[in-house]
Design a protein around this motif. Structure first.
Motif, short mmCIF file in Angstrom:
data_model
loop_
_atom_site.label_atom_id
_atom_site.label_comp_id
_atom_site.label_asym_id
_atom_site.label_seq_id
_atom_site.Cartn_x
_atom_site.Cartn_y
_atom_site.Cartn_z
N MET A 253 0.82 -1.19 0.00
CA MET A 253 0.00 0.00 0.00
C MET A 253 0.87 1.26 0.00
N LYS A 254 1.94 1.26 0.78
CA LYS A 254 2.82 2.42 0.83
C LYS A 254 3.51 2.65 -0.51
N ALA A 255 3.83 1.58 -1.21
CA ALA A 255 4.49 1.71 -2.51
C ALA A 255 3.57 2.39 -3.51
N ARG A 256 2.29 2.06 -3.49
CA ARG A 256 1.33 2.69 -4.41
C ARG A 256 1.21 4.19 -4.12
N THR A 257 1.17 4.53 -2.86
CA THR A 257 1.08 5.94 -2.48
C THR A 257 2.32 6.68 -2.95
N LEU A 258 3.47 6.09 -2.76
CA LEU A 258 4.72 6.71 -3.17
C LEU A 258 4.77 6.88 -4.69
N ILE A 259 4.34 5.89 -5.43
CA ILE A 259 4.32 5.97 -6.89
C ILE A 259 3.35 7.04 -7.35
N ALA A 260 2.19 7.11 -6.73
CA ALA A 260 1.20 8.13 -7.09
C ALA A 260 1.74 9.53 -6.82
N PHE A 261 2.39 9.69 -5.69
CA PHE A 261 2.98 10.98 -5.35
C PHE A 261 4.07 11.37 -6.35
N ALA A 262 4.94 10.42 -6.71
CA ALA A 262 6.01 10.69 -7.66
C ALA A 262 5.45 11.06 -9.04
N ALA A 263 4.41 10.37 -9.46
CA ALA A 263 3.80 10.67 -10.75
C ALA A 263 3.17 12.06 -10.75
N THR A 264 2.52 12.42 -9.68
CA THR A 264 1.91 13.75 -9.56
C THR A 264 2.97 14.83 -9.59
N ALA A 265 4.05 14.62 -8.86
CA ALA A 265 5.14 15.59 -8.84
C ALA A 265 5.77 15.73 -10.22
N ALA A 266 5.94 14.63 -10.91
CA ALA A 266 6.55 14.67 -12.24
C ALA A 266 5.68 15.47 -13.22
N LEU A 267 4.37 15.41 -13.06
CA LEU A 267 3.48 16.17 -13.93
C LEU A 267 3.39 17.64 -13.52
N ALA A 268 3.55 17.93 -12.26
CA ALA A 268 3.40 19.30 -11.76
C ALA A 268 4.60 20.18 -12.09
#
Length: 103
Positions: free
Chosen positions: A1-16
Motif C-alpha cells: 500500500m505504501k508503494a502505491r502511495t509513493l508511486i502516485a505521489f512521484a507521478a503527480t510531482a513529475a506532472l506538476a
C-alpha cells in the motif's frame, strides 16, 4: 500500500513540475520580458537601475525620459513602462504615434 502511495505521489510531482515551469515562462512573456531584463541589468541587486547599469542597453539613451520621478534611477515600474515592454504604448496608455485628428 505504501508503494502505491509513493508511486502516485512521484507521478503527480513529475506532472506538476513542467506546469510550474510553463507558468513562469508565460508570466515572463506577459510583461514583454521586462522583469527578466530588469533582473539581468540590476547588477547590484538593489531593486533599481542606475544610469551606469543601463549603459549598453536599449534604455541608456532614454534613461532621462523613463525616469519619471527624476531620482536618477529606474524602478521596476518605470522600466516596465518603456516602449520596448509596453507594446509600443506610452506609460500613460496612449499610443506612440498617429494623429488625434478626427475624420
Amino acid at each position: 500500500m505504501k508503494a502505491r502511495t509513493l508511486i502516485a505521489f512521484a507521478a503527480t510531482a513529475a506532472l506538476a513540475l513542467p506546469l510550474a515551469a510553463q507558468s513562469q515562462a508565460d508570466q515572463a512573456k506577459s510583461d514583454g520580458g521586462a522583469a527578466a531584463m530588469f533582473r539581468s541589468l540590476d547588477k547590484n541587486r538593489d531593486g533599481f537601475l542606475s544610469r551606469d547599469e543601463t549603459k549598453g542597453s536599449p534604455y541608456e539613451k532614454d534613461f532621462t525620459m523613463l525616469d519619471k520621478d527624476n531620482d536618477g534611477r529606474l524602478s521596476p515600474e518605470e522600466h516596465a513602462a518603456a516602449p520596448q515592454h509596453s507594446g509600443g504604448k506610452a506609460a500613460t496608455g496612449g499610443t506612440t504615434g498617429g494623429s488625434s485628428k478626427k475624420y
